[in-house]
Design a protein around this motif. Structure first.
Motif, PDB file in Angstrom:
ATOM      1  N   UNK A 351       0.789  -1.224   0.000  1.00  0.00           N
ATOM      2  CA  UNK A 351       0.000   0.000   0.000  1.00  0.00           C
ATOM      3  C   UNK A 351       0.820   1.272   0.000  1.00  0.00           C
ATOM      4  N   UNK A 352       2.072   1.186   0.451  1.00  0.00           N
ATOM      5  CA  UNK A 352       2.925   2.372   0.481  1.00  0.00           C
ATOM      6  C   UNK A 352       3.729   2.538  -0.804  1.00  0.00           C
ATOM      7  N   UNK A 353       3.567   1.593  -1.735  1.00  0.00           N
ATOM      8  CA  UNK A 353       4.292   1.664  -2.990  1.00  0.00           C
ATOM      9  C   UNK A 353       5.636   0.966  -2.970  1.00  0.00           C
ATOM     10  N   UNK A 354       5.919   0.207  -1.912  1.00  0.00           N
ATOM     11  CA  UNK A 354       7.191  -0.499  -1.794  1.00  0.00           C
ATOM     12  C   UNK A 354       7.150  -1.804  -2.587  1.00  0.00           C
ATOM     13  N   UNK A 355       8.222  -2.083  -3.336  1.00  0.00           N
ATOM     14  CA  UNK A 355       8.332  -3.334  -4.084  1.00  0.00           C
ATOM     15  C   UNK A 355       8.583  -4.473  -3.104  1.00  0.00           C
ATOM     16  N   UNK A 356       7.693  -5.483  -3.103  1.00  0.00           N
ATOM     17  CA  UNK A 356       7.852  -6.592  -2.156  1.00  0.00           C
ATOM     18  C   UNK A 356       8.136  -7.921  -2.850  1.00  0.00           C
ATOM     19  N   UNK A 357       7.932  -8.016  -4.172  1.00  0.00           N
ATOM     20  CA  UNK A 357       8.194  -9.270  -4.870  1.00  0.00           C
ATOM     21  C   UNK A 357       8.229  -9.026  -6.379  1.00  0.00           C
ATOM     22  N   UNK A 358       8.846  -9.955  -7.097  1.00  0.00           N
ATOM     23  CA  UNK A 358       8.831  -9.915  -8.561  1.00  0.00           C
ATOM     24  C   UNK A 358       8.353 -11.271  -9.077  1.00  0.00           C
ATOM     25  N   UNK A 359       7.718 -11.258 -10.238  1.00  0.00           N
ATOM     26  CA  UNK A 359       7.165 -12.493 -10.783  1.00  0.00           C
ATOM     27  C   UNK A 359       6.956 -12.349 -12.286  1.00  0.00           C
ATOM     28  N   UNK A 360       6.647 -13.455 -12.930  1.00  0.00           N
ATOM     29  CA  UNK A 360       6.278 -13.447 -14.348  1.00  0.00           C
ATOM     30  C   UNK A 360       4.972 -14.218 -14.510  1.00  0.00           C
ATOM     31  N   UNK A 361       4.323 -14.021 -15.662  1.00  0.00           N
ATOM     32  CA  UNK A 361       3.106 -14.746 -16.008  1.00  0.00           C
ATOM     33  C   UNK A 361       3.510 -15.913 -16.906  1.00  0.00           C
ATOM     34  N   UNK A 362       3.099 -17.135 -16.540  1.00  0.00           N
ATOM     35  CA  UNK A 362       3.474 -18.322 -17.301  1.00  0.00           C
ATOM     36  C   UNK A 362       2.515 -18.525 -18.480  1.00  0.00           C
ATOM     37  N   UNK A 363       2.818 -19.506 -19.315  1.00  0.00           N
ATOM     38  CA  UNK A 363       1.984 -19.761 -20.498  1.00  0.00           C
ATOM     39  C   UNK A 363       0.574 -20.195 -20.136  1.00  0.00           C
ATOM     40  N   UNK A 364       0.414 -20.856 -18.962  1.00  0.00           N
ATOM     41  CA  UNK A 364      -0.933 -21.268 -18.550  1.00  0.00           C
ATOM     42  C   UNK A 364      -1.584 -20.220 -17.650  1.00  0.00           C
ATOM     43  N   UNK A 365      -1.006 -19.014 -17.639  1.00  0.00           N
ATOM     44  CA  UNK A 365      -1.539 -17.854 -16.914  1.00  0.00           C
ATOM     45  C   UNK A 365      -1.542 -18.041 -15.408  1.00  0.00           C
ATOM     46  N   UNK A 366      -0.611 -18.807 -14.920  1.00  0.00           N
ATOM     47  CA  UNK A 366      -0.314 -18.794 -13.483  1.00  0.00           C
ATOM     48  C   UNK A 366       0.916 -17.902 -13.310  1.00  0.00           C
ATOM     49  N   UNK A 367       1.501 -17.878 -12.111  1.00  0.00           N
ATOM     50  CA  UNK A 367       2.582 -16.945 -11.828  1.00  0.00           C
ATOM     51  C   UNK A 367       3.775 -17.686 -11.223  1.00  0.00           C
ATOM     52  N   UNK A 368       4.988 -17.180 -11.513  1.00  0.00           N
ATOM     53  CA  UNK A 368       6.208 -17.792 -10.988  1.00  0.00           C
ATOM     54  C   UNK A 368       7.172 -16.692 -10.568  1.00  0.00           C
ATOM     55  N   UNK A 369       7.914 -16.913  -9.463  1.00  0.00           N
ATOM     56  CA  UNK A 369       8.837 -15.898  -8.955  1.00  0.00           C
ATOM     57  C   UNK A 369      10.224 -16.050  -9.579  1.00  0.00           C
ATOM     58  N   UNK A 370      11.210 -15.321  -9.033  1.00  0.00           N
ATOM     59  CA  UNK A 370      12.545 -15.322  -9.634  1.00  0.00           C
ATOM     60  C   UNK A 370      13.330 -16.589  -9.353  1.00  0.00           C
ATOM     61  N   UNK A 371      12.743 -17.518  -8.622  1.00  0.00           N
ATOM     62  CA  UNK A 371      13.331 -18.858  -8.443  1.00  0.00           C
ATOM     63  C   UNK A 371      12.539 -19.884  -9.235  1.00  0.00           C
ATOM     64  N   UNK A 372      11.639 -19.396 -10.078  1.00  0.00           N
ATOM     65  CA  UNK A 372      10.780 -20.211 -10.931  1.00  0.00           C
ATOM     66  C   UNK A 372       9.850 -21.107 -10.112  1.00  0.00           C
ATOM     67  N   UNK A 373       9.449 -20.604  -8.952  1.00  0.00           N
ATOM     68  CA  UNK A 373       8.504 -21.310  -8.089  1.00  0.00           C
ATOM     69  C   UNK A 373       7.122 -20.679  -8.251  1.00  0.00           C
ATOM     70  N   UNK A 374       6.079 -21.462  -7.996  1.00  0.00           N
ATOM     71  CA  UNK A 374       4.711 -20.956  -8.098  1.00  0.00           C
ATOM     72  C   UNK A 374       4.519 -19.762  -7.171  1.00  0.00           C
ATOM     73  N   UNK A 375       3.845 -18.755  -7.665  1.00  0.00           N
ATOM     74  CA  UNK A 375       3.669 -17.513  -6.925  1.00  0.00           C
ATOM     75  C   UNK A 375       2.198 -17.127  -6.950  1.00  0.00           C
ATOM     76  N   UNK A 376       1.706 -16.529  -5.869  1.00  0.00           N
ATOM     77  CA  UNK A 376       0.319 -16.063  -5.782  1.00  0.00           C
ATOM     78  C   UNK A 376       0.295 -14.547  -5.619  1.00  0.00           C
ATOM     79  N   UNK A 377      -0.763 -13.926  -6.111  1.00  0.00           N
ATOM     80  CA  UNK A 377      -0.884 -12.469  -6.051  1.00  0.00           C
ATOM     81  C   UNK A 377      -1.515 -11.981  -4.751  1.00  0.00           C
ATOM     82  N   UNK A 378      -1.850 -12.869  -3.866  1.00  0.00           N
ATOM     83  CA  UNK A 378      -2.503 -12.483  -2.610  1.00  0.00           C
ATOM     84  C   UNK A 378      -1.598 -11.561  -1.795  1.00  0.00           C
ATOM     85  N   UNK A 379      -2.211 -10.579  -1.163  1.00  0.00           N
ATOM     86  CA  UNK A 379      -1.476  -9.661  -0.306  1.00  0.00           C
ATOM     87  C   UNK A 379      -0.895  -8.460  -1.029  1.00  0.00           C
TER      88      UNK A 379
END
Length: 545
Positions: A351-379
């Motif tokens: 909410x303060x505009x601070x970067x807390x994580x990075x991720x990419x969108x996969x081909x099946x439209x799920x998400x993965x972080x910079x370790x290529x692990x499954x990632x969720x957008x919650x929070x």
């Protein structure tokens, strides 16, 4: 001419031409079998058309300086019937009496009941005949007809003309064309207005397009950026971003190549740049429809992919953020944007505009972080395109490896983007002057600035402009570059220019002339802004003579 019975004459003329030219005419004219319709008569004319025709009053003193015959135009189709010649003449008279904001009832009725693809074709052919006959100014209604009857086919043909008309002393015609695009109002039309607002080099029409976008955004109670997100067409692709072109015996699937070019894939998985010619086993009508749809789709996708990478790059540079549901709905789930979204590294912000994580969108439209692990957008509170300036060396290395492993080609420079910083002592100054000795052609200077999102300042005496500016909303600053000066309409061949200075002022403003005394200390400016400004100016200086 073919409709008038001159087939043999056309064939004779083609025999005198080269094989290449003859084929270009033979295929769409002689080999094309125009579908025939039964003209309405007294018994078959529908009630709505009879009532609409009765509203037409021909002004006896109205001088007609340009005449076109119904036989010169394609049919206006209503079901299995088409309007007869007398009815077409009535429609043409109704169009003569129409304005975009006040359309004749007969024209409104035709737009409501007629087949839209054929009406789109009718509007463009009418416009083409008007241009071929010298574009008489008293008959501007032929251009306005595109705004009344036109659809996306007209949009994609008209937009390139709007871009060049100001350069051939046709500014008023360009403005009329722009109003036609707004009147059509489809996502493709709005996307073209947006493109004109961003990229056209003629300031007058560019300003008109920008005002048009602002007015539309205000009508829809959205920000300009929110509107731009919502006018991206889906091009009739399904939820997975695919579309089938059916030849009856064969089917072909739309795909995007690695370099974002529209292509098709056959049943064997072979990728082709174009649909093949129909063969004897294919259904003729289905094949013709599929080829027409494919041609339109290619134009739509190519136009979209000219604009969207630059828009996304600008979002990274200016620090734009999306709400999570907007990000998912308008980008990830959009059948075309998803192809771009998957090639970008995204950041999740609190909410303060601070970067807390990075991720990419996969081909099946799920998400993965910079370790290529499954990632969720919650929070997450907001999502944006992360600038490499805010990533650690380890994060940059991880993302570089992931993108390489998956053979992901970014739509613009992101992870490998060069970072620039102030030189020692510059942080104490209010101006960047290190580029003042680099002489660049006026045309290159203006072109490179505007391609990078800088906006031309207001011309001063004798039509000379000497400033460009670029806004950075997230940092709440505006950057201004000053050079010797370039006259409107005479950049090519004008004196070489040097960037005398670049300074920044607080706030977002287009009123930049004479504000050098408001320059803020460079050491107080967001490092991202400094990096991007220096990146643009370094690229320009590299073109020095």
């Amino acid at each position: 001419m073919k409709r008038k019975g001159y087939t043999d004459f056309i064939q004779t003329c083609l025999e005198r031409e080269s094989a290449e030219i003859a084929e270009k005419i033979r295929s769409p004219v002689l080999d094309f079998e125009e579908k025939s319709y039964i003209p309405f008569d007294e018994n078959t004319t529908p009630k709505w058309l009879q009532e609409s025709l009765a509203t037409l009053e021909i002004a006896a003193n109205k001088k007609v300086t340009w005449q076109i015959e119904p036989v010169d135009l394609p049919p206006i189709v209503c079901g299995d019937y088409c309007l007869n010649d007398r009815q077409i003449e009535a429609v043409l008279n109704a169009l003569r009496q129409s304005e975009l904001h006040k359309t004749h009832p007969l024209a409104i009725a035709i737009k409501t009941h007629a087949a839209l693809p054929e009406l789109d074709t009718f509007a463009w052919k009418l416009f083409e005949r008007w241009r071929a006959d010298g574009s008489p100014t008293q008959e501007y209604w032929a251009l306005r007809t595109i705004g009344i009857f036109g659809g996306d086919v007209c949009v994609l043909k008209l937009a390139p003309l709007i871009r060049i008309w100001p350069g051939v002393s046709q500014h008023s015609r360009a403005v009329s064309g722009l109003l036609c695009l707004r009147s059509i109002g489809t996502d493709i039309a709005l996307m073209q207005i947006h493109g004109i607002a961003q990229k056209v080099k003629f300031k007058g029409i560019k300003q008109q397009a920008q005002e048009c976008m602002e007015a539309i955004a205000k009508e829809r109670k959205m920000s300009r950026e929110q509107l731009e997100d919502r006018i991206i067409p889906d091009c009739d692709l399904d939820d997975n971003g695919t579309r089938i072109f059916d030849f009856g015996a064969r089917q072909f699937q739309f795909v995007l190549s690695e370099n974002l070019k529209p292509m098709v894939k056959d049943a064997a998985g072979k990728i082709k740049t174009d649909l093949p010619k129909p063969n004897a086993k294919d259904d003729k009508e289905k094949s013709e429809n599929a080829i027409a749809e494919w041609k339109l789709l290619k134009k739509q996708v190519n136009e979209l992919l000219k604009l969207q990478p630059a828009r996304l790059e600008r979002a990274m540079v200016t620090g734009r953020r999306w709400q999570v549901d907007e990000f998912v709905t308008l980008l990830v789930r959009h059948p075309l944007m998803t192809h771009l979204v998957r090639r970008i590294v995204w950041g999740g912000y609190d909410g303060s505009g601070k970067l807390i994580s990075t991720f990419r969108v996969t081909e099946d439209r799920t998400y993965a972080n910079d370790r290529d692990e499954t990632y969720e957008l919650t929070g997450l509170d907001r999502i944006g395109i992360v600038h490499p300036l805010y990533l650690s060396a380890a994060q940059l290395a991880n993302w570089g490896e992931i993108l390489s492993d998956y053979e992901i080609m970014p739509p613009f420079q992101q992870i490998g983007r060069s970072i620039y910083a102030l030189e020692s002592g510059e942080e104490l100054q209010t101006e960047i002057t290190r580029f003042k000795d680099a002489k660049v052609s006026a045309l290159a200077l203006v072109g490179m600035l505007e391609k990078s999102g800088w906006v031309r300042g207001t011309p001063q005496d004798a039509g000379i402009f000497s400033e460009h500016f670029k806004s950075f909303p997230s940092a709440n600053v505006t950057a201004i570059v000053e050079y010797e000066g370039v006259p409107i309409g005479y950049m090519d061949g004008w004196d070489d220019q040097s960037i005398e200075r670049c300074y920044l002022m607080s706030g977002i403003s287009t009123n930049i002339y004479g504000n050098r005394d408001k320059a803020i200390g460079l050491g107080n400016v967001d490092p991202l802004v400094i990096s991007e400004v220096l990146r643009d100016l370094t690229s320009i200086a590299a073109k020095a003579n």
